[in-house]
Design a protein around this motif. Sequence first.
Motif, PDB file in Angstrom:
ATOM      1  N   ILE A 330     -14.810  -2.793   8.263  1.00 37.47           N
ATOM      2  CA  ILE A 330     -13.853  -2.956   7.164  1.00 37.47           C
ATOM      3  C   ILE A 330     -14.081  -4.306   6.481  1.00 37.47           C
ATOM      4  N   THR A 331     -14.323  -5.320   7.298  1.00 38.74           N
ATOM      5  CA  THR A 331     -14.550  -6.656   6.758  1.00 38.74           C
ATOM      6  C   THR A 331     -15.775  -6.658   5.832  1.00 38.74           C
ATOM      7  N   ILE A 332     -16.780  -5.889   6.183  1.00 40.80           N
ATOM      8  CA  ILE A 332     -17.954  -5.799   5.312  1.00 40.80           C
ATOM      9  C   ILE A 332     -17.601  -5.055   4.020  1.00 40.80           C
ATOM     10  N   PHE A 333     -16.837  -3.991   4.160  1.00 38.60           N
ATOM     11  CA  PHE A 333     -16.434  -3.226   2.973  1.00 38.60           C
ATOM     12  C   PHE A 333     -15.636  -4.109   2.005  1.00 38.60           C
ATOM     13  N   GLU A 334     -14.840  -5.001   2.578  1.00 35.54           N
ATOM     14  CA  GLU A 334     -13.962  -5.849   1.759  1.00 35.54           C
ATOM     15  C   GLU A 334     -14.712  -6.906   0.956  1.00 35.54           C
ATOM     16  N   ARG A 335     -16.003  -7.122   1.269  1.00 34.95           N
ATOM     17  CA  ARG A 335     -16.685  -8.270   0.670  1.00 34.95           C
ATOM     18  C   ARG A 335     -16.852  -8.137  -0.818  1.00 34.95           C
ATOM     19  N   THR A 336     -16.733  -6.900  -1.321  1.00 34.76           N
ATOM     20  CA  THR A 336     -17.018  -6.698  -2.743  1.00 34.76           C
ATOM     21  C   THR A 336     -16.053  -5.645  -3.261  1.00 34.76           C
ATOM     22  N   MET A 337     -16.040  -5.458  -4.544  1.00 36.47           N
ATOM     23  CA  MET A 337     -15.180  -4.433  -5.123  1.00 36.47           C
ATOM     24  C   MET A 337     -16.036  -3.200  -5.429  1.00 36.47           C
ATOM     25  N   TYR A 338     -15.712  -2.096  -4.834  1.00 37.71           N
ATOM     26  CA  TYR A 338     -16.479  -0.877  -5.073  1.00 37.71           C
ATOM     27  C   TYR A 338     -15.840  -0.032  -6.174  1.00 37.71           C
ATOM     28  N   SER A 339     -16.686   0.663  -6.891  1.00 40.09           N
ATOM     29  CA  SER A 339     -16.223   1.633  -7.898  1.00 40.09           C
ATOM     30  C   SER A 339     -16.144   3.007  -7.243  1.00 40.09           C
ATOM     31  N   TYR A 340     -15.349   3.881  -7.826  1.00 43.79           N
ATOM     32  CA  TYR A 340     -15.258   5.254  -7.304  1.00 43.79           C
ATOM     33  C   TYR A 340     -16.622   5.920  -7.290  1.00 43.79           C
ATOM     34  N   ARG A 341     -17.513   5.418  -8.188  1.00 46.63           N
ATOM     35  CA  ARG A 341     -18.858   5.998  -8.239  1.00 46.63           C
ATOM     36  C   ARG A 341     -19.682   5.627  -7.006  1.00 46.63           C
ATOM     37  N   GLN A 514     -12.738  11.139  13.182  1.00 41.62           N
ATOM     38  CA  GLN A 514     -11.322  10.863  13.001  1.00 41.62           C
ATOM     39  C   GLN A 514     -11.041  10.477  11.561  1.00 41.62           C
ATOM     40  N   LEU A 515      -9.968  11.003  11.039  1.00 39.39           N
ATOM     41  CA  LEU A 515      -9.544  10.625   9.696  1.00 39.39           C
ATOM     42  C   LEU A 515      -8.463   9.577   9.814  1.00 39.39           C
ATOM     43  N   ASP A 516      -8.508   8.632   8.893  1.00 40.29           N
ATOM     44  CA  ASP A 516      -7.582   7.511   9.004  1.00 40.29           C
ATOM     45  C   ASP A 516      -7.136   7.064   7.619  1.00 40.29           C
ATOM     46  N   PHE A 517      -5.850   7.213   7.345  1.00 37.88           N
ATOM     47  CA  PHE A 517      -5.295   6.734   6.082  1.00 37.88           C
ATOM     48  C   PHE A 517      -4.673   5.359   6.245  1.00 37.88           C
ATOM     49  N   PHE A 518      -4.500   4.959   7.500  1.00 36.17           N
ATOM     50  CA  PHE A 518      -3.627   3.814   7.726  1.00 36.17           C
ATOM     51  C   PHE A 518      -4.341   2.481   7.829  1.00 36.17           C
ATOM     52  N   MET A 519      -5.517   2.499   8.445  1.00 35.81           N
ATOM     53  CA  MET A 519      -6.267   1.256   8.525  1.00 35.81           C
ATOM     54  C   MET A 519      -6.535   0.724   7.108  1.00 35.81           C
ATOM     55  N   PRO A 520      -6.949   1.569   6.160  1.00 40.93           N
ATOM     56  CA  PRO A 520      -7.159   1.069   4.790  1.00 40.93           C
ATOM     57  C   PRO A 520      -5.884   0.451   4.201  1.00 40.93           C
ATOM     58  N   ILE A 521      -4.739   0.974   4.604  1.00 42.75           N
ATOM     59  CA  ILE A 521      -3.488   0.402   4.102  1.00 42.75           C
ATOM     60  C   ILE A 521      -3.220  -0.942   4.772  1.00 42.75           C
ATOM     61  N   ASN A 522      -3.402  -0.990   6.118  1.00 41.31           N
ATOM     62  CA  ASN A 522      -3.205  -2.245   6.843  1.00 41.31           C
ATOM     63  C   ASN A 522      -4.035  -3.373   6.259  1.00 41.31           C
ATOM     64  N   PHE A 523      -5.265  -3.018   5.864  1.00 42.38           N
ATOM     65  CA  PHE A 523      -6.165  -4.045   5.344  1.00 42.38           C
ATOM     66  C   PHE A 523      -6.165  -4.092   3.818  1.00 42.38           C
ATOM     67  N   GLN A 531      -9.559   5.610 -13.654  1.00 46.76           N
ATOM     68  CA  GLN A 531      -8.623   5.035 -14.626  1.00 46.76           C
ATOM     69  C   GLN A 531      -8.710   3.512 -14.640  1.00 46.76           C
ATOM     70  N   GLY A 532      -9.667   2.948 -13.861  1.00 42.35           N
ATOM     71  CA  GLY A 532      -9.782   1.490 -13.822  1.00 42.35           C
ATOM     72  C   GLY A 532      -8.721   0.854 -12.956  1.00 42.35           C
ATOM     73  N   LYS A 533      -8.012   1.674 -12.161  1.00 43.70           N
ATOM     74  CA  LYS A 533      -6.949   1.131 -11.307  1.00 43.70           C
ATOM     75  C   LYS A 533      -7.424   1.067  -9.866  1.00 43.70           C
ATOM     76  N   LYS A 534      -6.786   0.187  -9.078  1.00 40.87           N
ATOM     77  CA  LYS A 534      -7.087   0.106  -7.653  1.00 40.87           C
ATOM     78  C   LYS A 534      -6.533   1.332  -6.938  1.00 40.87           C
ATOM     79  N   GLU A 535      -7.350   1.871  -6.056  1.00 42.27           N
ATOM     80  CA  GLU A 535      -6.895   3.018  -5.271  1.00 42.27           C
ATOM     81  C   GLU A 535      -7.325   2.796  -3.823  1.00 42.27           C
ATOM     82  N   THR A 536      -6.511   3.308  -2.894  1.00 45.25           N
ATOM     83  CA  THR A 536      -6.819   3.107  -1.478  1.00 45.25           C
ATOM     84  C   THR A 536      -7.784   4.182  -0.987  1.00 45.25           C
ATOM     85  N   PRO A 537      -8.871   3.798  -0.354  1.00 46.93           N
ATOM     86  CA  PRO A 537      -9.793   4.813   0.164  1.00 46.93           C
ATOM     87  C   PRO A 537      -9.269   5.420   1.465  1.00 46.93           C
TER      88      PRO A 537
END
Length: 670
Positions: A330-341, A514-523, A531-537
């Motif tokens: 997760i820490t690696i994922f956080e290093r940059t801003m990803y696009s939906y693409r 395992q599917l996880d909706f919550f760790m992305p929210i915690n972090f 739409q150019g808006k932030k969305e939780t993966p």
Amino acid sequence: MPEKEKKIKVKKGTPIAQSVPRELLPEIVAARIGDTAVDLSFIPDRDEEAELISADTEDGLRILRHSAAHLTAQAVLSIYKDAKLNAGPPTEDGFYYDIQMDPISLEDLGKIEARMKEISARKLKIERIEMTREDLEKKFAQNRFKLDKIVAKVKPGQRSTVYRQGDFEDFCTGPHVPDTSYLGAVKLLSVASTNYLGDVNREKMVRIYGTAFPDRKSLEHYLAMRDEALKRDHRKIGQEMDLFTFNSERAPGFPLYAPNGQWIRSMMVGFMKNLNEKYGWQEVWTPHLFKDTMWKQSGHYAKYKDNMYLFQLSDGDSYAIKPMNCPGHITIFERTMYSYRDLPVKYFEAGTVYRYEKSGEVGGLTRPRAFTIDDGHAFLRMDQMVAEITAVLAMVREAFSAFFESPEMIYDLSVIDKENYDNYLISYHCNSCNTISDIRKAAVEELRCPACGSTGLEPDFRRWDAATDALRMALQSNGIPYKEFPGEAAFYGPKIDIHVKDALGRSWQLSTVQLDFFMPINFELSFINEQGKKETPVMVHRAIYGSYERFLVILLESYAGRLPTWLSPLQCYVVPVSQSFSQYGQKVAEALKARGIRTVLDDSNETMNRKIRNVRRLRPSYIVVVGAKEAESNTVSVRNRDEKQSVHELDRFAEALEKEIDERRIQQTL
RNA sequence: GCCGUCGUAGCUCAGCCUGGUAGAGCGUGUGCUUGGUAAGCACAAGGUCGCGGGAUCGAAUCCCGUCGACGGCUCCA
């Protein structure tokens, strides 16, 4: 095991046994009317159709074994007068009976078993007796374990049953086999200790394990398989093949891999790296330590701190050695801003984790304190869930097909138990301020809305439902049969666990998705949507081997150490017939090594017989014997893992072997 | 963590009950032997008997504690 379909008509007022065809009677242990299993002595009160349950079916075996548990209890009571029975259920391949008594040892089992045989031979009728709760309480007044059960299971005024054989009686709902002669093929296997109701604060009990079969022959077969499993214990094979060691003083519970073991590991790691890359997973590396603040954020600290290696430095900072790889990814994922693409973003790592397992829980490579997960974490858009899970399922199949001839796989879907959700991280809707918050009730002192402090919170399962549906969809659309287990989900989401059956019929839990909706929210993870808006993966946690350690155990035990050549730490062992052929031996060894084949030349001053005998514990894929004949004709005399001997031209042999290894053949080609 | 069993040479194990300062086989080393697919011969090295304490003239052996391994229980992100 095929369930035998045998339906018969039974008449009102006569015991079922009388309607069973005479030739079938010896193998029928009970019958089923509607959904209820009943004794053969059961007398229906109207004409019915009954399905016969024969001893070699799954249900029949359970009945047989439960009856064998009663027989064990009867024998124990007749020898140890002070023993107090608790319960004796059937298990997957046998039964046990928990009894409060002085500890007994393995040697005592023989005596008990002998008594069981005697009782079995007496062909005692097993009778079902209906009683009121009050009578039951009187009958078992001396045994509070039975009293507990009577109180818990029989409502006042209700009736229940006792089963009687000779002078032995047990509170039990049955059904049972008609008489003790059905219990000829029984065997007591081991004795262990346990506590009443599995609670360490309650009474100590002796647990006697045993098994029973419809006939002597299948019992013998089972015992032979059991012996074989003992012989194949990975600790024994690992010792013989010189794969790993444990040093109980320096690092209790931690495996250390010797060169041979590490070779197998790196083959497995390499295979998994290729497979991951093929499926679009990118390799990452994360450190083995993180500050405790991260583990608090991820929720692991709250739930698992007792199993984590925690320590504090002199400057006051606290760290934990990683028990999981996901926060690192997760820490690696956080290093940059990803696009939906960019999504899905998929990271994998052979990540070693450290978990402090309590002393009584560690054991060999199946439960070590450090193990390496072939861990992967994917960050997805909601609309990518089903496709990604489907891809992981394909990956799992591909992985196991590479290691086993025709792997039998079993899929379990673990879902939330909506009646019992305190332990899960779920969303709560606040009735007073309408805020939605994510809370694991078991981790907080009191359930309150973080926004307004109200205690009027309603659980909201929508995300759990969406995740569970995605997993179901992936299984169903691929035509994969599965079973659902409510209450078995991880605290952050539902999962699919995949079990593989090994050569000895034992099933091992390996893969997990395992599917996880919550760790992305915690972090507070996000990507930028259309739409150019932030969305939780959404996150997927997945492992295919599970852990390298466990998978190595399965490989070793299912192949009895005789691994496919590509995984074998010793692929060729070259033995010159005498030292006068050392030179040709060397030439052969060089030719093999030149093709990357793991080869050892043994030109020591020993007899060929002794060399062959002593190298066997290492399970070489091929033993190559060379002497005058071979040196003359430039050939090798080869013995494979199945003791088959053959002669080949040296280059042909090397070439074939190289191919066998490159193609990761499971079977040997020569 | 709890209950039970166990801890002696690199490995597998004997000795412990009935105390008198340690044994076997395999493996290892050396020498002889130079061999055709699972036991050729001889010699040698190798252990403060898991660790600590106690009672005893004396402990591998008896007692207590501790660590560890194994079988279960509980747990397993």
